[in-house]
Design a protein around this motif. Sequence first.
Motif, PDB file in Angstrom:
ATOM      1  N   SER B  83       0.842  -1.197   0.000  1.00 32.49           N
ATOM      2  CA  SER B  83       0.000   0.000   0.000  1.00 32.49           C
ATOM      3  C   SER B  83       0.877   1.247   0.000  1.00 32.49           C
ATOM      4  CB  SER B  83      -0.887  -0.008   1.241  1.00 32.49           C
ATOM      5  OG  SER B  83      -2.232   0.125   0.899  1.00 32.49           O
ATOM      6  N   VAL B  84       1.957   1.161   0.778  1.00 31.19           N
ATOM      7  CA  VAL B  84       2.870   2.307   0.831  1.00 31.19           C
ATOM      8  C   VAL B  84       3.521   2.531  -0.530  1.00 31.19           C
ATOM      9  CG1 VAL B  84       4.986   3.179   1.883  1.00 31.19           C
ATOM     10  CG2 VAL B  84       3.295   1.982   3.284  1.00 31.19           C
ATOM     11  N   THR B  85       4.016   1.464  -1.134  1.00 32.53           N
ATOM     12  CA  THR B  85       4.676   1.650  -2.432  1.00 32.53           C
ATOM     13  C   THR B  85       3.689   2.193  -3.462  1.00 32.53           C
ATOM     14  OG1 THR B  85       4.236  -0.658  -2.929  1.00 32.53           O
ATOM     15  CG2 THR B  85       6.437  -0.127  -2.103  1.00 32.53           C
ATOM     16  N   MET B  86       2.444   1.717  -3.372  1.00 34.34           N
ATOM     17  CA  MET B  86       1.425   2.205  -4.310  1.00 34.34           C
ATOM     18  C   MET B  86       1.244   3.704  -4.150  1.00 34.34           C
ATOM     19  SD  MET B  86      -0.604   1.002  -6.620  1.00 34.34           S
ATOM     20  CE  MET B  86      -1.382   2.180  -7.700  1.00 34.34           C
ATOM     21  N   GLN B  87       1.161   4.124  -2.896  1.00 37.19           N
ATOM     22  CA  GLN B  87       0.939   5.545  -2.660  1.00 37.19           C
ATOM     23  C   GLN B  87       2.149   6.351  -3.120  1.00 37.19           C
ATOM     24  OE1 GLN B  87      -1.985   6.545  -1.921  1.00 37.19           O
ATOM     25  NE2 GLN B  87      -1.318   8.663  -2.125  1.00 37.19           N
ATOM     26  N   LEU B  88       3.326   5.782  -2.908  1.00 34.77           N
ATOM     27  CA  LEU B  88       4.523   6.491  -3.386  1.00 34.77           C
ATOM     28  C   LEU B  88       4.464   6.645  -4.899  1.00 34.77           C
ATOM     29  CD1 LEU B  88       7.185   4.877  -1.041  1.00 34.77           C
ATOM     30  CD2 LEU B  88       6.435   7.261  -1.086  1.00 34.77           C
ATOM     31  N   GLY B  89       3.911   5.616  -5.553  1.00 28.09           N
ATOM     32  CA  GLY B  89       3.757   5.710  -7.004  1.00 28.09           C
ATOM     33  C   GLY B  89       2.849   6.860  -7.382  1.00 28.09           C
ATOM     34  N   VAL B  90       1.713   6.959  -6.659  1.00 29.15           N
ATOM     35  CA  VAL B  90       0.785   8.052  -6.964  1.00 29.15           C
ATOM     36  C   VAL B  90       1.480   9.395  -6.780  1.00 29.15           C
ATOM     37  CG1 VAL B  90      -1.361   9.153  -6.289  1.00 29.15           C
ATOM     38  CG2 VAL B  90      -1.210   6.674  -6.329  1.00 29.15           C
ATOM     39  N   TRP B  91       2.201   9.508  -5.668  1.00 29.97           N
ATOM     40  CA  TRP B  91       2.892  10.784  -5.428  1.00 29.97           C
ATOM     41  C   TRP B  91       3.950  11.034  -6.480  1.00 29.97           C
ATOM     42  CZ3 TRP B  91       3.161   9.588   0.490  1.00 29.97           C
ATOM     43  CH2 TRP B  91       1.929   9.965   1.067  1.00 29.97           C
ATOM     44  N   ALA B  92       4.576   9.960  -6.905  1.00 34.63           N
ATOM     45  CA  ALA B  92       5.611  10.138  -7.921  1.00 34.63           C
ATOM     46  C   ALA B  92       5.023  10.793  -9.158  1.00 34.63           C
ATOM     47  CB  ALA B  92       6.216   8.778  -8.274  1.00 34.63           C
ATOM     48  N   VAL B  93       3.864  10.317  -9.572  1.00 33.83           N
ATOM     49  CA  VAL B  93       3.318  10.899 -10.795  1.00 33.83           C
ATOM     50  C   VAL B  93       2.700  12.263 -10.520  1.00 33.83           C
ATOM     51  CG1 VAL B  93       1.091   9.769 -10.640  1.00 33.83           C
ATOM     52  CG2 VAL B  93       1.949  10.435 -12.851  1.00 33.83           C
ATOM     53  N   GLN B  94       2.197  12.463  -9.310  1.00 34.99           N
ATOM     54  CA  GLN B  94       1.569  13.756  -9.036  1.00 34.99           C
ATOM     55  C   GLN B  94       2.606  14.851  -8.798  1.00 34.99           C
ATOM     56  OE1 GLN B  94      -0.990  12.936  -5.731  1.00 34.99           O
ATOM     57  NE2 GLN B  94      -2.795  12.674  -7.027  1.00 34.99           N
ATOM     58  N   ARG B  95       3.695  14.483  -8.083  1.00 32.00           N
ATOM     59  CA  ARG B  95       4.580  15.530  -7.605  1.00 32.00           C
ATOM     60  C   ARG B  95       5.871  15.625  -8.402  1.00 32.00           C
ATOM     61  NH1 ARG B  95       3.820  14.373  -1.223  1.00 32.00           N
ATOM     62  NH2 ARG B  95       1.569  14.723  -1.223  1.00 32.00           N
ATOM     63  N   SER B  96       6.418  14.457  -8.764  1.00 33.18           N
ATOM     64  CA  SER B  96       7.727  14.572  -9.414  1.00 33.18           C
ATOM     65  C   SER B  96       7.653  14.100 -10.862  1.00 33.18           C
ATOM     66  CB  SER B  96       8.778  13.805  -8.618  1.00 33.18           C
ATOM     67  OG  SER B  96       8.238  12.559  -8.227  1.00 33.18           O
ATOM     68  N   GLY B  97       6.532  14.376 -11.478  1.00 33.15           N
ATOM     69  CA  GLY B  97       6.452  14.159 -12.912  1.00 33.15           C
ATOM     70  C   GLY B  97       6.535  12.712 -13.352  1.00 33.15           C
ATOM     71  N   GLY B  98       6.334  11.776 -12.440  1.00 35.06           N
ATOM     72  CA  GLY B  98       6.231  10.385 -12.845  1.00 35.06           C
ATOM     73  C   GLY B  98       7.563   9.693 -13.051  1.00 35.06           C
ATOM     74  N   ARG B  99       8.620  10.230 -12.476  1.00 35.65           N
ATOM     75  CA  ARG B  99       9.925   9.648 -12.766  1.00 35.65           C
ATOM     76  C   ARG B  99      10.049   8.210 -12.254  1.00 35.65           C
ATOM     77  NH1 ARG B  99      14.338  12.194 -10.357  1.00 35.65           N
ATOM     78  NH2 ARG B  99      12.928  13.784  -9.540  1.00 35.65           N
ATOM     79  N   HIS B 100       9.612   8.014 -11.007  1.00 35.23           N
ATOM     80  CA  HIS B 100       9.814   6.673 -10.429  1.00 35.23           C
ATOM     81  C   HIS B 100       8.545   5.852 -10.417  1.00 35.23           C
ATOM     82  CE1 HIS B 100      13.797   7.774  -9.460  1.00 35.23           C
ATOM     83  NE2 HIS B 100      13.410   8.806  -8.730  1.00 35.23           N
ATOM     84  N   LEU B 101       7.564   6.317 -11.149  1.00 42.39           N
ATOM     85  CA  LEU B 101       6.266   5.641 -11.109  1.00 42.39           C
ATOM     86  C   LEU B 101       6.389   4.147 -11.364  1.00 42.39           C
ATOM     87  CD1 LEU B 101       3.185   5.584 -11.034  1.00 42.39           C
ATOM     88  CD2 LEU B 101       3.188   6.129 -13.449  1.00 42.39           C
ATOM     89  N   LEU B 102       7.071   3.822 -12.467  1.00 44.25           N
ATOM     90  CA  LEU B 102       7.148   2.410 -12.847  1.00 44.25           C
ATOM     91  C   LEU B 102       7.801   1.577 -11.767  1.00 44.25           C
ATOM     92  CD1 LEU B 102       7.893   2.236 -16.646  1.00 44.25           C
ATOM     93  CD2 LEU B 102       6.006   1.215 -15.365  1.00 44.25           C
ATOM     94  N   ARG B 103       8.813   2.128 -11.161  1.00 46.29           N
ATOM     95  CA  ARG B 103       9.525   1.406 -10.117  1.00 46.29           C
ATOM     96  C   ARG B 103       8.568   1.072  -8.966  1.00 46.29           C
ATOM     97  NH1 ARG B 103      14.883   4.401  -8.746  1.00 46.29           N
ATOM     98  NH2 ARG B 103      15.129   4.293 -10.996  1.00 46.29           N
ATOM     99  N   TRP B 104       7.802   2.079  -8.550  1.00 44.90           N
ATOM    100  CA  TRP B 104       6.884   1.844  -7.424  1.00 44.90           C
ATOM    101  C   TRP B 104       5.784   0.858  -7.791  1.00 44.90           C
ATOM    102  CZ3 TRP B 104       9.265   2.646  -3.381  1.00 44.90           C
ATOM    103  CH2 TRP B 104       9.976   3.821  -3.114  1.00 44.90           C
ATOM    104  N   LEU B 105       5.265   1.006  -8.973  1.00 42.16           N
ATOM    105  CA  LEU B 105       4.219   0.055  -9.382  1.00 42.16           C
ATOM    106  C   LEU B 105       4.780  -1.349  -9.417  1.00 42.16           C
ATOM    107  CD1 LEU B 105       2.260   1.954 -12.188  1.00 42.16           C
ATOM    108  CD2 LEU B 105       1.687   1.685  -9.783  1.00 42.16           C
ATOM    109  N   GLY B 106       6.011  -1.455  -9.940  1.00 48.34           N
ATOM    110  CA  GLY B 106       6.648  -2.777  -9.993  1.00 48.34           C
ATOM    111  C   GLY B 106       6.788  -3.364  -8.600  1.00 48.34           C
ATOM    112  N   ALA B 107       7.222  -2.533  -7.663  1.00 48.11           N
ATOM    113  CA  ALA B 107       7.379  -3.013  -6.289  1.00 48.11           C
ATOM    114  C   ALA B 107       6.041  -3.487  -5.736  1.00 48.11           C
ATOM    115  CB  ALA B 107       7.944  -1.893  -5.417  1.00 48.11           C
TER     116      ALA B 107
END
Lengths: 625, 201, 238
Positions: B83-107
């Motif tokens: 759940s935490v990694t998922m939320q980090l993914g959401v924040w990644a795309v919302q706040r830092s332009g989606g840079r690490h999105l794939l990584r978080w989703l993968g996790a």
Amino acid sequence: MTVALRRSGIGSPGLTRAVAGAALGGAIGAGGLLAASSLGIRAEPGQLLGLGYLFALFGFLLGIGAFRFWLTWATARPINAEEEHAWHGTAGDWRRYFRFTTDHKVIGVQYLVTAFALFVTAGSAAMLMRFELAQPGLAFDKEVYNTTMSTHGAMMITVALVSIIGGLGNYLVPIMVGARDMAFPKANALSYWMLPLAVLLVAINPLLGGFDSGWTAYPPLSQQANLGQQAYIMAFVTVGFSSILSSINFLTTVFRMRAPGMSLMRMPILVWALTVTATLGLIATSVVAGAFTMLLFDRVLGTSFFRATRGGDVILFQHLFWFYSHPAVYIMAVPGLGAILEIVPVFARKPLFAYPLAVLAFVMIGVLSFMVWAHHMFVSGMATFFHIPIMLTTELISVPTGVVFLTALGTIWMGRIHFKTPMLWVFGFLWAFLIGGITGVYLADVPTDIVLSDTFFVVAHFHYTIIGATIYGLFAGTYYWFPKITGRMYDERLGKIHFWWFTIAFNLTFLPMFWLGIEGMRRRVADYPTELGPVNLFVSLMAFNIALSVAVFLYNMVRSWQHGPRAEANPWNAQTLEWQTSSPPPIENFEHIPVVTGTPYRYGSPPISASPSPVPAPAPGHPQP
Amino acid sequence: MSAEALARHDAGGVVGDPEAEKGNMLFGVKLGIASEVMLFGALFAAYFVIRADSGSWPPEGFGGERPEILLPGLNTLLLVSSSVTMQLGVWAVQRSGGRHLLRWLGATIVLGLAFLSIQAYEYANNGFGLRDGTFGSIFYTLTGFHGFHVLVGLAFIAIVANRARVGLVSPAHHTAVEAASYYWHFVDVVWLFLFSTLYVL
Amino acid sequence: MSARRHLLIAVAAWGVLSAASMALVAGISAMPEIASHEAAIEDRTFTVLTVVSMPVLWLVVVGMAYSAWRFRAREGDGDGPPLHGHRTLQAGWLIVTFIMVIGLFVYGTIGLVEIRGAQTADFEVQVHAKQWAWEFHYANGTESNELHIPINRRVHLTFQSDDVIHSMWLPALGVKQDVVPGRTTEAYTTPTVAGTYGGRCAELCGFGHTDMIMTFVVEDEAAVNAWLSTLPPQEHAQ
Ligand code: HEA
Ligand code: HEA
Ligand code: CUA
Ligand SMILES: [Cu+2]
């Protein structure tokens, strides 16, 4: 290759493909299991039916094209916006009614026509029942009677659940709140296309051995019964899913897509009624889906939720069932009440009386309906102290329900009443639902319910409430919105004949049933004491008259749809938004979305309810999402 | 009204307004979750009623053993971190332009798959089955329904990840990521209830 | 005609019709047979409900009929008066219906407590229901397919079923109780009139549900005991 296939017609999604998909799916599901069973896993008939149906349903939906969009989306392929837009269908093309069409008006008509078809089927089953009950003794087998009775109940409940909200609601709600379509048009079409196979499954249950548990499907009886029982359970869960999906759609549309100025307290009362209904559907339906799933597991997977011999709890099912099915009776009634209250001001030429109170009443009905379920279980053997709060909440529901009567009477009082056909049905509703409601209070009182439970008194009560609210509301609404939906007028004279014939026959059918119940006639029996014979014969004769009057209605609808005189945009001089656009409305309902500046019930004052936006806007395009 | 506002207004909230569409979608997902809550509510109600009916728990005559708490405890950790990694993914795309999105989703997907594998292992080693009385019924139905939801959630996240991979997700266009996260958090919360009732209480 | 005149006429009609019909139905006893203390309570509640319903019924009927008669639109009529609500009337309606409902609830609760209240009994019968027959086990260890109970004694019936749900309905005694597999349910009754009556199963229990009917006898205690002594003792106790 794809193009060639598409040209030939087989390659394009549609009914043919859907039927083929269903057949193929059924074969894969059941065949796969059979193949597995040849490997030594024992497959029971119930499991074959279950898996076969599940796959058939998916095959059907795939074939009709329900998943085209989501499959494209899920595989990250580009979405062809032009093609997607074409799913609205072309105005005037009759074939769109047989396709996966996303236009809410098409879906509304699909629901409405399906509901009437079901009504006639289930009504014919009722005629069979009345034939059996016309005289003491047995005209046909008791098993046939029980299956007919259960099928009648199951189908009629479906009619009552989907006809107004699915039919009129889908057609009207987006227009009434000033939107171009529902929030999720594709999910909306999916809701509808989940129904045909489920309905078919109920209809063919006699081929699977029938089912004899009634629509309530109480275990353990429903665990013993034939495969037909399982057909009902699966169909019920499917209808439940469809209804959850469409509830989500309604709520999102109402809460997020209203035209500017359409504040909540300016919404037409029908929209309010359907909002409450959708909320009930959303929250309650999954509970019964859960209960029916457990029942299904008990039957096909060998669990023991409701198997008393193995520690399960029989009464638990009843609690879960009624936790949904009591709200469900309001899912049936409230849309009818909304339709009626929508019509009253138009033909009384007066504002809707006490509109805010009526809104509050609907909301209160919704809230209270979750606290009364156990009034169906007063003789089930649950703890005595629990009877008391349930008796209180059940009787309390009379207060908000009574407000509907206050509103209707307050509106017609001192009005200028025009007795067009829809208004006649309003008056018929007031009488019928009043009788149904008052007799409900007899059942809510435990001392009298002990006498009356499971007798024809209950049968009379719920036909008065369901027919009184839902069917009267449906007829009223169908006549009232007929010009809007078809662009033609119905025949007023036939409409009046239908009303009087139906109302007289209906009352003479169901009023004597109260007496039969008090005299001790049980429900769900094929035979009864001889001395009740004459009254039952009378009831049956009157019931056949109901069918004849419905035949007049069907004739009127079919004929007027083809040959009726053209209707104007606003033949009733009404003020809600749907009458401010053409009859029938264009594909996206309005040329320009209106700006709303007042309530739709300003009769007797200058109408300011809706004005088109002052500046012409660019033609509605369809920019890509 | 400005011409632009008017044009948007005339779209009637259906087509062409991504903001409105996103809002609709997320509202719809929340409603769907509300309905799912009631589904699990019914199953939990069944659990409590049946448990209250039988004197002891697991009921007398139940052949098997109540499952150990160790593996499901580990599973709780896995799901909560997912759940935490998922939320980090959401924040990644919302706040830092989606840079690490794939990584978080993968996790998230890896954690979810681990959860399902452990659950499968547990199923295989439980020593009792679906047909073993009310305990078996309720145990496998509740965990099975939940497991199915995990599977659906994973499929959803995988689809979203694939769309992100081909560049269809952007800070301006990430409704699906958010919708998947709502769903995933819901699945996580259900598990917490499940864990505390089925294994701990 | 003034608005007030309309109201006066309608209210007068309502008052007359309500009063007359209340007087009429107050004397009616609905249940065909009343042979127990409980049945009498139930019948009385039925009558009270009917009396209370009359004003509600006539209110709506008079409102409809009067409007249909006097407020019909005539040629050339415009809209009616722009009346959006009436605070006092709305509040009054809510308060009156609320009070009526609470009254009915209190009355119903009193009846319920009278029926289910006292958990003491002079005579015990265990009822076994099955598809599709009844079996009665008496306190002296005998068993029969017939039900005999003593008059003017509080009878305690306990119910069990091994297959599906049944419901024992003894109309003359005002008893209806589901028989539920997996649990024991119960009912109390005090018969007050001797005689032979019909009983039936009231819960759908399969294809034989229609035929699951029986007769039972209420007689004085001596007669019941005499009858019991003719029964062979039960072979295996349950
Ligand atoms: C549209 C469907 C519908 C509606 C609206 C209702 C409305 C009500 N129902 Fe009914 N009912 C059913 C459909 C419906 N019912 C069905 C299908 C069954 C049978 C299920 C089965 O077993 O198969 C059933 C069964 C049923 C039972 C169980 C009977 C039994 O099996 O033993 C009970 C018991 O309490 C009951 C009560 C009520 C009450 C109190 C209302 C109230 O909501 C009514 C409120 C309305 C009024 C009272 C009239 C207007 C009010 C006024 C004018 C104000 C003043 C009034 C007073 C002060 C009294 N109903
Ligand atoms: C929407 C709800 C609805 C509606 C509209 C009806 C409509 C009718 N119902 Fe139904 N009924 C139920 C819902 C409904 N019912 C339910 C839920 C049950 C309980 C089942 C259970 O216990 O589980 C029940 C049970 C039930 C019973 C009790 C069975 C029993 O307990 O043994 C009876 C008995 O008379 C009955 C009769 C009728 C009749 C005569 C009509 C008529 O009004 C129908 C008239 C309509 C038509 C006939 C269709 C018109 C047809 C044509 C125009 C074509 C011409 C066809 C012919 C002439 C055959 N119904
Ligand atoms: Cu036993 Cu009905
Ligand atoms: Cu109810």
